[in-house]
Design an enzyme around this catalytic site. Structure first.
Site, short mmCIF file in Angstrom:
data_model
loop_
_atom_site.label_atom_id
_atom_site.label_comp_id
_atom_site.label_asym_id
_atom_site.label_seq_id
_atom_site.Cartn_x
_atom_site.Cartn_y
_atom_site.Cartn_z
N ASP A 114 42.95 17.92 30.10
CA ASP A 114 41.56 18.30 29.85
C ASP A 114 40.86 18.64 31.17
O ASP A 114 39.75 18.17 31.46
CB ASP A 114 40.81 17.19 29.10
CG ASP A 114 39.48 17.65 28.53
OD1 ASP A 114 39.21 18.87 28.54
OD2 ASP A 114 38.69 16.79 28.09
N LEU A 159 39.94 27.10 31.86
CA LEU A 159 39.96 28.02 33.00
C LEU A 159 38.59 28.67 33.24
O LEU A 159 38.38 29.31 34.27
CB LEU A 159 41.02 29.11 32.79
CG LEU A 159 42.47 28.63 32.86
CD1 LEU A 159 43.43 29.78 32.60
CD2 LEU A 159 42.77 27.97 34.20
N ARG A 160 37.69 28.57 32.28
CA ARG A 160 36.28 28.98 32.40
C ARG A 160 36.05 30.49 32.46
O ARG A 160 34.92 30.93 32.31
CB ARG A 160 35.64 28.34 33.63
CG ARG A 160 35.68 26.81 33.67
CD ARG A 160 35.00 26.18 32.49
NE ARG A 160 34.77 24.74 32.69
CZ ARG A 160 34.55 23.88 31.70
NH1 ARG A 160 34.56 24.31 30.44
NH2 ARG A 160 34.34 22.60 31.94
N HIS A 201 46.13 21.40 27.61
CA HIS A 201 44.67 21.31 27.46
C HIS A 201 43.99 21.58 28.81
O HIS A 201 43.76 20.67 29.59
CB HIS A 201 44.30 19.93 26.94
CG HIS A 201 42.90 19.82 26.45
ND1 HIS A 201 42.57 19.09 25.33
CD2 HIS A 201 41.74 20.33 26.90
CE1 HIS A 201 41.25 19.16 25.13
NE2 HIS A 201 40.74 19.91 26.08
N GLY A 218 33.03 16.49 31.96
CA GLY A 218 34.25 17.11 32.43
C GLY A 218 34.58 16.82 33.88
O GLY A 218 33.70 16.77 34.74
N ASN A 243 36.75 27.88 24.80
CA ASN A 243 35.29 27.84 24.89
C ASN A 243 34.83 28.65 26.10
O ASN A 243 34.49 28.13 27.15
CB ASN A 243 34.76 26.39 24.91
CG ASN A 243 35.53 25.47 25.83
OD1 ASN A 243 36.59 25.81 26.32
ND2 ASN A 243 34.97 24.30 26.06
N ASN A 272 34.16 13.80 28.16
CA ASN A 272 34.06 13.66 26.71
C ASN A 272 35.43 13.96 26.08
O ASN A 272 35.94 15.07 26.23
CB ASN A 272 33.01 14.64 26.15
CG ASN A 272 32.72 14.40 24.69
OD1 ASN A 272 32.94 13.31 24.17
ND2 ASN A 272 32.21 15.41 24.01
N ASP A 275 37.77 23.46 20.85
CA ASP A 275 37.56 22.37 21.81
C ASP A 275 36.18 22.45 22.43
O ASP A 275 35.67 23.53 22.74
CB ASP A 275 38.61 22.39 22.90
CG ASP A 275 38.54 21.14 23.76
OD1 ASP A 275 38.69 20.05 23.20
OD2 ASP A 275 38.29 21.26 24.96
#
Length: 426
Positions: free
Chosen positions: A305, A63-64, A60, A324, A94, A278, A152
């Site tokens: 995460d 990497l953006r 999980h 985050g 995401n 979250n 996610d």
């Protein structure tokens, strides 16, 4: 093919028991493990005084890239993974564009191949654009090597859509990894667990039912469809109880827990963005249930995460900062220090939950094993080295962590992926 020989490293063979071994490997696999190995053709690495472990696996990670490179890139995120001893990571979808069809996924996989320092297995989204309205083409994406699907960052709110995704999971034998959050229970500006601490800080809380109500729904759908199902970042005692009951029924279900949910609770939260994640840090009772669930094997594995944001975003405070924190570079030393050294888990149990079990659950063949024939993904760590967590030392572009300043044991010395050194302590 080049060969490397690690000499006289400690290997955990059971519980906290060690054995001194030599390990010979090339770029394809581990060739030999023995008390003494001699090979004049191999490059030598002195492993004396270090633990040699199979590379860690994180199911999980955010990497953006593409879309949010100001927060993290594939290069910086995978370098952070190597710095933390992770040789394989599962990258969440995401992104912008969302990897929800074969064309976008192909471009994403190519970008990973060009820039990743460790092995990256990308998730595909469950629904188009992660909007919860239309299920993606599971069959086509599986054909590209996708092993797991997730929306996610947002729970799939529609029962009908989630049921269809579960049917596809069963049909294609792939995993659905669910971010469980029933938005009917979320209020605007909610930013931490709804409890005594949120009332003391005067902020809007997120109730536990937000998570476990959707888990309960999903587990009913798993029973109906025969899906392969995984619960992301579990945080409540009710979630643990529901997972335990589902396993008793023989359902193909699993769950993960993060380092921060194991080591912190709502009482640790300060009015700062570093404490906003979250799901949020829950009650002390929830924390203890998560630890016990992990120890008992109800919760299968540890995931991080890792969710970086810019310093400016996290400086907005508890209410306005995005959810985050970063965690790849601190996970192993934190858990070794505060769970293994405290006698909560054995070293072997920790390594299994961070390597062997994630590999098995996500279908990563030859990973997560320190055996002859396994992938040559290896990590050397100095368990006796004490150091202090300093975000300025991170390779991640993100710096937000509630563990800054914590004293830990276990310094990653070297990380090897496919027989090649990808990180070495200076």
């Amino acid at each position: 093919m080049n060969k490397t020989l690690i000499k006289q490293a400690s290997i955990c063979i059971r519980d906290n028991e060690m054995a001194i071994k030599d390990v010979l490997f090339n770029e394809e696999e581990i060739l030999a493990i023995d008390d003494v190995i001699d090979d004049d053709q191999a490059v030598m690495i002195d492993g004396h005084g270090s633990l040699l472990m199979s590379g860690l696996i994180d199911g999980h990670v955010h990497l953006r890239e593409p879309g949010f490179e100001q927060k993290e890139t594939i290069a910086s995120g995978t370098m952070a993974a190597a710095h933390g001893g992770f040789t394989t990571i599962m990258a969440m979808p995401n992104l912008n564009p969302v990897p929800d069809d074969p064309k976008i996924m192909a471009a994403y996989q190519e970008r990973i191949a060009q820039n990743a320092r460790v092995r990256v297995m990308p998730y595909a989204a469950i629904t188009k654009q992660e909007q919860g309205a239309q299920v993606v083409d599971f069959h086509a994406l599986k054909a590209m090597g996708v092993k797991a699907f997730s929306d996610d960052g947002v729970g799939v709110q529609s029962d009908v859509i989630m049921r269809e995704a579960m049917h596809q999971s069963a049909k294609e034998s792939v995993l659905v990894a669910a971010h469980c959050e029933d938005m009917r229970y979320r209020l605007p500006k909610s930013c931490m667990h709804e409890g005594m601490r949120s009332r003391k800080l005067g902020v809007v809380g997120i109730p536990s039912v937000c998570e476990y109500a959707q888990i309960e729904r999903d587990l009913h759908l798993v029973e109906e469809t025969g899906a392969h199902y995984h619960i992301c970042h579990m945080s409540t005692k009710e979630s643990v109880e529901l997972l335990a009951k589902a396993k008793e029924k023989g359902l193909d279900v699993s769950g993960e827990v993060t380092v921060h949910h194991l080591l912190l609770n709502e009482n640790d939260v300060l009015h700062h963005g570093d404490y906003k994640m979250n799901p949020p840090l829950r009650s002390k009772e929830d924390q203890l249930a998560l630890i016990q669930g992990l120890k008992a094997g109800v919760i299968d594995l540890i995931a991080n995460d890792h969710a970086p944001h810019t310093a400016a975003e996290k400086a907005k405070g508890l209410v306005d900062a995005p959810f985050g924190i970063v965690s790849l570079e601190t996970a192993f030393p934190l858990l070794y220090t505060y769970l293994v050294k405290e006698g909560v888990l054995t070293l072997n149990e920790l390594l299994e939950r961070m390597s062997k079990i994630p590999a098995k659950r996500f279908g990563l063949k030859r990973c997560g094993q320190l055996t002859v024939g396994a992938a040559s993904d290896l990590v050397l760590v100095d368990l006796n080295r004490q150091w202090q967590i300093d975000p300025d030392d991170f390779y991640s572009q993100g710096r937000s962590t509630p563990f800054a300043g914590w004293s830990v044991y276990g310094k990653i010395i070297m990380t090897i992926v496919d027989g090649k050194i990808v990180y070495k302590e200076a």
